[in-house]
Scaffold this motif. Sequence first.
Motif, PDB file in Angstrom:
ATOM      1  N   PRO A  87       9.389 -35.564 132.887  1.00 31.13           N
ATOM      2  CA  PRO A  87       9.494 -36.118 133.679  1.00 31.13           C
ATOM      3  C   PRO A  87       7.669 -36.489 133.958  1.00 31.13           C
ATOM      4  CG  PRO A  87      10.602 -34.900 133.604  1.00 31.13           C
ATOM      5  CD  PRO A  87       9.750 -34.005 132.696  1.00 31.13           C
ATOM      6  N   GLY A  88       6.978 -37.644 133.636  1.00 33.75           N
ATOM      7  CA  GLY A  88       5.869 -37.980 133.657  1.00 33.75           C
ATOM      8  C   GLY A  88       4.409 -38.022 132.841  1.00 33.75           C
ATOM      9  N   VAL A  89       5.576 -37.780 131.722  1.00 38.21           N
ATOM     10  CA  VAL A  89       4.905 -37.238 130.489  1.00 38.21           C
ATOM     11  C   VAL A  89       4.675 -38.513 129.273  1.00 38.21           C
ATOM     12  CG1 VAL A  89       4.023 -36.239 128.710  1.00 38.21           C
ATOM     13  CG2 VAL A  89       4.097 -34.733 130.232  1.00 38.21           C
ATOM     14  N   PHE A  90       4.494 -39.103 128.214  1.00 36.77           N
ATOM     15  CA  PHE A  90       4.373 -40.288 127.884  1.00 36.77           C
ATOM     16  C   PHE A  90       3.424 -40.589 126.341  1.00 36.77           C
ATOM     17  CE2 PHE A  90       5.267 -41.785 132.723  1.00 36.77           C
ATOM     18  CZ  PHE A  90       6.659 -42.401 132.232  1.00 36.77           C
ATOM     19  N   ARG A  91       4.268 -40.909 126.113  1.00 40.59           N
ATOM     20  CA  ARG A  91       3.491 -40.960 124.674  1.00 40.59           C
ATOM     21  C   ARG A  91       3.528 -42.279 123.904  1.00 40.59           C
ATOM     22  NH1 ARG A  91       1.235 -37.443 126.856  1.00 40.59           N
ATOM     23  NH2 ARG A  91       1.374 -35.257 125.623  1.00 40.59           N
ATOM     24  N   ALA A  92       2.970 -42.476 122.952  1.00 43.97           N
ATOM     25  CA  ALA A  92       3.005 -43.782 122.552  1.00 43.97           C
ATOM     26  C   ALA A  92       2.364 -43.687 120.685  1.00 43.97           C
ATOM     27  CB  ALA A  92       1.657 -44.733 123.169  1.00 43.97           C
ATOM     28  N   PHE A  93       3.576 -44.210 119.978  1.00 44.32           N
ATOM     29  CA  PHE A  93       3.168 -43.765 118.815  1.00 44.32           C
ATOM     30  C   PHE A  93       3.766 -45.124 117.915  1.00 44.32           C
ATOM     31  CE2 PHE A  93       5.448 -39.593 120.378  1.00 44.32           C
ATOM     32  CZ  PHE A  93       4.523 -39.172 120.314  1.00 44.32           C
ATOM     33  N   ASN A  94       2.839 -45.482 116.707  1.00 46.42           N
ATOM     34  CA  ASN A  94       3.611 -46.578 115.817  1.00 46.42           C
ATOM     35  C   ASN A  94       4.439 -46.358 115.478  1.00 46.42           C
ATOM     36  OD1 ASN A  94       4.193 -47.888 113.549  1.00 46.42           O
ATOM     37  ND2 ASN A  94       1.981 -48.194 113.067  1.00 46.42           N
ATOM     38  N   PRO A  95       5.987 -46.797 115.567  1.00 44.12           N
ATOM     39  CA  PRO A  95       6.828 -46.776 114.848  1.00 44.12           C
ATOM     40  C   PRO A  95       7.129 -46.696 113.845  1.00 44.12           C
ATOM     41  CG  PRO A  95       6.787 -48.831 115.612  1.00 44.12           C
ATOM     42  CD  PRO A  95       5.635 -48.371 116.345  1.00 44.12           C
ATOM     43  N   HIS A  99       6.230 -41.754 105.764  1.00 46.39           N
ATOM     44  CA  HIS A  99       7.373 -41.781 104.518  1.00 46.39           C
ATOM     45  C   HIS A  99       7.535 -43.023 103.175  1.00 46.39           C
ATOM     46  CE1 HIS A  99      10.674 -41.185 101.339  1.00 46.39           C
ATOM     47  NE2 HIS A  99       9.754 -40.438 101.304  1.00 46.39           N
ATOM     48  N   GLN A 100       7.862 -44.102 104.343  1.00 43.27           N
ATOM     49  CA  GLN A 100       8.249 -45.048 103.376  1.00 43.27           C
ATOM     50  C   GLN A 100       7.478 -46.693 104.917  1.00 43.27           C
ATOM     51  OE1 GLN A 100      11.290 -45.350 100.299  1.00 43.27           O
ATOM     52  NE2 GLN A 100      10.385 -43.816  99.148  1.00 43.27           N
ATOM     53  N   GLY A 101       7.670 -45.952 105.541  1.00 42.03           N
ATOM     54  CA  GLY A 101       6.956 -47.602 106.675  1.00 42.03           C
ATOM     55  C   GLY A 101       8.399 -48.610 107.817  1.00 42.03           C
ATOM     56  N   ILE A 102       9.907 -47.396 107.243  1.00 38.06           N
ATOM     57  CA  ILE A 102      10.775 -48.140 108.213  1.00 38.06           C
ATOM     58  C   ILE A 102      10.826 -47.486 109.101  1.00 38.06           C
ATOM     59  CG2 ILE A 102      13.436 -48.172 108.319  1.00 38.06           C
ATOM     60  CD1 ILE A 102      12.910 -46.686 105.118  1.00 38.06           C
ATOM     61  N   ARG A 103      11.545 -48.769 109.922  1.00 36.65           N
ATOM     62  CA  ARG A 103      11.029 -48.143 111.382  1.00 36.65           C
ATOM     63  C   ARG A 103      12.136 -47.444 112.319  1.00 36.65           C
ATOM     64  NH1 ARG A 103      11.734 -53.163 115.798  1.00 36.65           N
ATOM     65  NH2 ARG A 103      12.883 -52.161 117.555  1.00 36.65           N
ATOM     66  N   GLU A 115      17.103 -42.455 110.996  1.00 36.20           N
ATOM     67  CA  GLU A 115      18.036 -43.156 110.940  1.00 36.20           C
ATOM     68  C   GLU A 115      18.048 -43.388 109.391  1.00 36.20           C
ATOM     69  OE1 GLU A 115      21.557 -42.787 114.036  1.00 36.20           O
ATOM     70  OE2 GLU A 115      20.832 -44.482 114.103  1.00 36.20           O
ATOM     71  N   LYS A 116      17.331 -45.103 109.606  1.00 33.43           N
ATOM     72  CA  LYS A 116      17.536 -45.714 108.222  1.00 33.43           C
ATOM     73  C   LYS A 116      16.393 -45.531 107.637  1.00 33.43           C
ATOM     74  CE  LYS A 116      18.100 -49.888 111.585  1.00 33.43           C
ATOM     75  NZ  LYS A 116      17.789 -50.688 112.851  1.00 33.43           N
ATOM     76  N   GLY A 117      16.550 -44.989 107.379  1.00 32.05           N
ATOM     77  CA  GLY A 117      15.576 -44.274 105.614  1.00 32.05           C
ATOM     78  C   GLY A 117      16.140 -43.754 105.390  1.00 32.05           C
ATOM     79  N   HIS A 118      15.390 -42.036 104.992  1.00 33.17           N
ATOM     80  CA  HIS A 118      15.816 -40.816 104.570  1.00 33.17           C
ATOM     81  C   HIS A 118      16.036 -39.528 105.481  1.00 33.17           C
ATOM     82  CE1 HIS A 118      13.082 -44.147 101.755  1.00 33.17           C
ATOM     83  NE2 HIS A 118      14.435 -43.607 100.673  1.00 33.17           N
ATOM     84  N   ALA A 134       9.216 -37.090 105.417  1.00 36.92           N
ATOM     85  CA  ALA A 134       8.258 -37.544 105.345  1.00 36.92           C
ATOM     86  C   ALA A 134       6.589 -35.657 105.689  1.00 36.92           C
ATOM     87  CB  ALA A 134       8.390 -38.300 106.840  1.00 36.92           C
ATOM     88  N   GLN A 135       5.616 -36.523 105.486  1.00 34.18           N
ATOM     89  CA  GLN A 135       4.575 -35.622 105.542  1.00 34.18           C
ATOM     90  C   GLN A 135       3.889 -36.082 106.448  1.00 34.18           C
ATOM     91  OE1 GLN A 135       5.018 -32.207 103.132  1.00 34.18           O
ATOM     92  NE2 GLN A 135       6.753 -33.697 102.882  1.00 34.18           N
ATOM     93  N   ILE A 136       3.350 -36.486 106.930  1.00 35.66           N
ATOM     94  CA  ILE A 136       2.309 -37.510 107.598  1.00 35.66           C
ATOM     95  C   ILE A 136       2.448 -36.657 109.428  1.00 35.66           C
ATOM     96  CG2 ILE A 136       0.629 -38.671 107.942  1.00 35.66           C
ATOM     97  CD1 ILE A 136       0.373 -39.297 105.037  1.00 35.66           C
ATOM     98  N   ALA A 137       1.793 -37.015 110.470  1.00 39.21           N
ATOM     99  CA  ALA A 137       2.702 -36.951 111.406  1.00 39.21           C
ATOM    100  C   ALA A 137       2.326 -39.108 111.715  1.00 39.21           C
ATOM    101  CB  ALA A 137       1.352 -36.164 112.661  1.00 39.21           C
ATOM    102  N   LEU A 138       2.880 -39.340 112.951  1.00 41.24           N
ATOM    103  CA  LEU A 138       2.734 -40.069 113.014  1.00 41.24           C
ATOM    104  C   LEU A 138       1.235 -40.782 113.892  1.00 41.24           C
ATOM    105  CD1 LEU A 138       6.979 -40.546 115.343  1.00 41.24           C
ATOM    106  CD2 LEU A 138       5.789 -41.516 113.229  1.00 41.24           C
ATOM    107  N   GLN A 139       1.368 -42.407 113.778  1.00 39.84           N
ATOM    108  CA  GLN A 139      -0.207 -42.566 114.240  1.00 39.84           C
ATOM    109  C   GLN A 139       0.247 -42.432 115.730  1.00 39.84           C
ATOM    110  OE1 GLN A 139      -0.786 -46.494 113.234  1.00 39.84           O
ATOM    111  NE2 GLN A 139      -2.973 -46.293 113.980  1.00 39.84           N
TER     112      GLN A 139
END
Length: 156
Positions: A87-95, A99-103, A115-118, A134-139
């Motif tokens: 509650p009250g904690v918001f985060r924003a990421f590149n969706p 791994h291979q850029g699937i949304r 879910e639509k990827g691997h 995936a090996q790298i955290a979301l932006q």
Amino acid sequence: MTEKDHGCRTNAKPAGKEPLGLSRRNLFSAIAIAAGSIGLSSIATSAQAASKKYKVCATKDIKVGGGSIFKISAAGGIQIMVTQPKPGVFRAFNPACTHQGIRLSKIAGSNILCEKGHGAAFDTTTGKVTRGPAQIALQKYTLTVENKSLYVTLNS
Ligand code: FES
């Protein structure tokens, strides 16, 4: 002892030219370093000047433990995933999955799923990988709350 006996003579450069040659080299290096520094600081200043806040949504639009993806038309249609892990904690990421850029499409518990990827998963609070491939955290993006609305800061 002659000069040949201690071997200094064979690799030595003419004594009269070396100090001048080194001096020029050092001068050019110093100029290159100074130019690089000036260039980098100019880029950093430009980036700061170019960052801008965009309204994403109202805080009530994001359920606790959930998240949504928003398209920011005013920022060229960039997509932002906003989560509210607590509650009250918001985060924003590149969706885009790292791994291979699937949304990314679904949140389950504290994970954002590819879910639509691997099948990779990312933490809804930190964006860190919780399951591969995936090996790298979301932006991550900077998100601020003002008057019950969420604003993301983007570099244009
Ligand atoms: S594209 Fe997301 S796991 Fe492969």
